[in-house]
Design an enzyme around this catalytic site. Structure first.
Site, PDB file in Angstrom:
ATOM      1  CB  CYS A 388       7.323   2.559  -1.457  1.00 32.78           C
ATOM      2  SG  CYS A 388       7.690   4.186  -0.800  1.00 32.78           S
ATOM      3  CG  HIS A 514       2.672   2.732  -1.268  1.00 27.34           C
ATOM      4  ND1 HIS A 514       3.210   1.612  -0.688  1.00 27.34           N
ATOM      5  CD2 HIS A 514       3.375   3.782  -0.789  1.00 27.34           C
ATOM      6  CE1 HIS A 514       4.200   1.970   0.124  1.00 27.34           C
ATOM      7  NE2 HIS A 514       4.330   3.284   0.077  1.00 27.34           N
ATOM      8  CD  GLU A 516       0.878  -0.815  -1.918  1.00 22.15           C
ATOM      9  OE1 GLU A 516       1.306  -0.591  -3.071  1.00 22.15           O
ATOM     10  OE2 GLU A 516       1.548  -0.614  -0.890  1.00 22.15           O
TER      11      GLU A 516
HETATM   12  N1  GLN Z   1      11.453   4.146   3.952  1.00 20.48           N
HETATM   13  C1  GLN Z   1      11.325   4.592   2.605  1.00 20.48           C
HETATM   14  C2  GLN Z   1      11.110   6.091   2.506  1.00 20.48           C
HETATM   15  O1  GLN Z   1      10.759   6.706   3.469  1.00 20.48           O
HETATM   16  C3  GLN Z   1      10.222   3.832   1.882  1.00 20.48           C
HETATM   17  C4  GLN Z   1       8.861   4.143   2.397  1.00 20.48           C
HETATM   18  C5  GLN Z   1       7.816   3.131   1.969  1.00 20.48           C
HETATM   19  O2  GLN Z   1       8.148   2.048   1.546  1.00 20.48           O
HETATM   20  N2  GLN Z   1       6.555   3.495   2.111  1.00 20.48           N
HETATM   21  O3  GLN Z   1      11.272   6.659   1.462  1.00 20.48           O
END
Ligand code: GLN
Length: 541
Positions: A388, A514, A516
């Protein structure tokens, strides 16, 4: 096959003495024991705080936010439940006091209770009951396990406990069991474990009308038989229902320990059930045996902003472990604070690591340190996995250094950047509320043939869990691609980059989702597997 029980059976988990003794893992493991006997189970966590969900809380307060298929932002214990039982839970599986009150107050404003005085009993407790009832309905569960957060004696959890007491009254004792998870402190001077706090917390539970059927007594030292007798006698439970669980460094051993202690057999008998099948523990035994074997170590630098609290990256850590186990290596995570990198500190740790992982995150603190880590990985052919935010920063780094776009950035960190290579998603622009408004949950992603991502997954389309507001700005797709960035995973409509990788690199890949959240102990996530494999290769050089 035994028919489905006519009524839903409940197992309630309460905590005594102190928190953080593994109540969530115990509930998860018991869920697995029951699933292994052929029952459909689901687990629900009741969190006593007033936030509607943990999505708006700092990871320092709460640890990781675990995201479900349906996009619910939940407590990290749901990660334990999903990983141990290998199920997919839904949003009713995490209830907070905030949700309960929000619903009741909304109904009150609508006029649903006109004329009435709204009270904790029965209005709040009825709403809690309704939400517990939804688990069996929406998950098709025959046995619902319900874990109450915090410890008995907390003011906040009283309405939850009162509701459980009422449920027991309504469904009958034969249809529910209470498990109290406590802690036995060890007194160094006399070298003994103490049961008194457990007795006190059971007395506290009794004072609100709940008698436990089973005590899971956690401790750092082995408990002898006389202590078991003592707890059984003073807490009024059968001796076989006093289950000592000694602290184990091998999390995935807990189901085997509970199986050995006869926990499931006791519980199904207590609930008037009969096992539908004999549990098969071969996979778990194999897994634990592999954990115990000495293995070569691979160091992975995890560059983040909450690294002091490892729970903030719980699923990332577990996913690394799953992948490493499958490859017969041991991952040693080196926790690197990204702000340290900015000050020129801790670089030796990064340089000694065989792989760099930059996990998810929000807010500008430590961003430049993460970008520097991505640059180091790219320039030195060190395997890199970006999750992300880690993917977004990999793109920022590439734009700055390879495309020469000075001060390129994500608009999350620099509103007036001349090159907004990562920008707020169009759907996000009009949103003002912070809670539950990100792009959340499962979305499909089409893999591009011939890429590392496609090779890792070896299918053409996947679904992964998301939690973000920002995305790769499509204006820059062509120029990034022209310099060797591959967009190896794209949304089916072609509009969103879901996976980016660097063509000319052993393994540098970032996902907007994600991965994970979908890794399992015996089924590591393909991207983690590919990353750790690349790190193993690197460590051999
Ligand atoms: N802050 C970033 C976004 O909002 C990444 C979010 C994250 O890593 N879950 O896109």
């Amino acid at each position: 096959m035994n028919p489905m029980p006519e009524v839903t059976k409940y197992i309630f988990f309460t905590g005594g003495v102190v928190s953080s003794v593994g109540k969530g893992v115990t509930a998860a493991a018991i869920g697995l024991l029951l699933k292994e006997r052929g029952f459909n189970v689901a687990v629900q966590k009741l969190d006593p705080y007033i936030n509607v969900d943990p999505g708006t809380m700092s990871p320092y307060q709460h640890g990781e936010v675990f995201v479900l298929d349906d996009g619910a932002e939940t407590d990290l214990d749901l990660g334990h439940y999903e990983r141990f039982i290998d199920i997919h839970l839904n949003r009713v599986c995490n209830m907070t006091t905030g949700q309960v009150y929000a619903e009741v107050i909304q109904k009150e404003r609508r006029g649903d209770y006109l004329g009435g005085t709204i009270q904790v009993i029965p209005h709040i407790t009825n709403e809690i009951k309704r939400r517990i009832g939804l688990v069996a309905k929406t998950m098709g569960a025959e046995i619902v396990l319900v874990e109450v957060g915090g410890t008995v004696g907390d003011i906040e959890s009283l309405p939850f406990l009162e509701t459980l007491r009422q449920i027991r009254h309504e469904v009958g004792r034969e249809n529910c069991a209470f498990i109290h998870v406590t802690w036995l402190p060890h007194i160094g001077a006399t070298q003994e474990l103490k049961t008194k706090p457990t007795q006190h917390s059971v007395a506290e539970l009794r004072s609100i009308g709940i008698s436990p059927d089973m005590i899971v007594a956690r401790s750092d030292f082995a408990m002898d038989d006389s202590l078991r007798d003592k707890i059984a006698l003073f807490c009024d439970v059968e001796k076989r229902a006093v289950v000592p669980i000694i602290t184990t460094p091998v999390l995935y051993e807990v189901p085997l320990l509970l199986e050995e202690a006869g926990v499931a057999d006791y519980l199904i008998q207590r609930l008037g059930l009969e096992a539908r099948q004999k549990p098969d523990w071969s996979t778990w035994q194999h897994l634990v045996a592999k954990v115990r074997q000495p293995k070569p170590t691979v160091q992975i630098a995890l560059v983040g902003k909450y690294v002091e609290l490892h729970d903030a990256y719980m699923s990332v850590r577990e996913s690394l472990k799953h992948a490493a186990l499958a490859l017969g290596v041991e991952v040693e995570i080196k926790w690197v604070l990204s702000t340290d990198l900015e000050k020129g500190k801790c670089w030796q740790v990064v340089k000694e690591a065989a792989g760099v992982i930059v996990p998810g995150g929000f807010g500008s603190r430590g961003i430049e340190g993460k970008i520097q880590a991505a640059r180091y990985a790219r320039e030195n052919n060190v395997p890199y996995l970006g999750l992300c935010l880690g993917m977004q920063l990999m793109v920022v780094e590439f734009a700055r250094d390879v495309l020469g776009l000075e001060n390129a950035n994500s608009t999350e960190f620099d509103h007036s950047t001349p090159y907004p290579v990562i920008d707020l998603m169009i759907e996000q622009r009009a949103i003002t509320d912070m809670g539950g408004t990100m792009r959340l949950g499962l979305y499909p992603c089409v893999l591009q043939p011939g890429t590392k991502a496609a090779e890792a997954y070896s299918v053409s389309q996947v679904e992964e869990r998301h939690r973000h507001r920002f995305e790769l700005n499509n204006t820059y797709r062509e120029s990034l691609a022209s310099k060797g960035m591959l967009f190896s995973g794209i949304s089916p409509d072609g509009k969103l980059v879901e996976i980016a990788e660097i063509a000319d690199h052993p393994f540098m890949l970032g996902s907007q989702f994600h991965p994970e959240f979908l890794s399992r102990p015996n089924r590591p996530h393909p991207l983690f597997l590919a990353f750790v494999k690349a790190a193993v290769e690197r460590s051999k050089q």
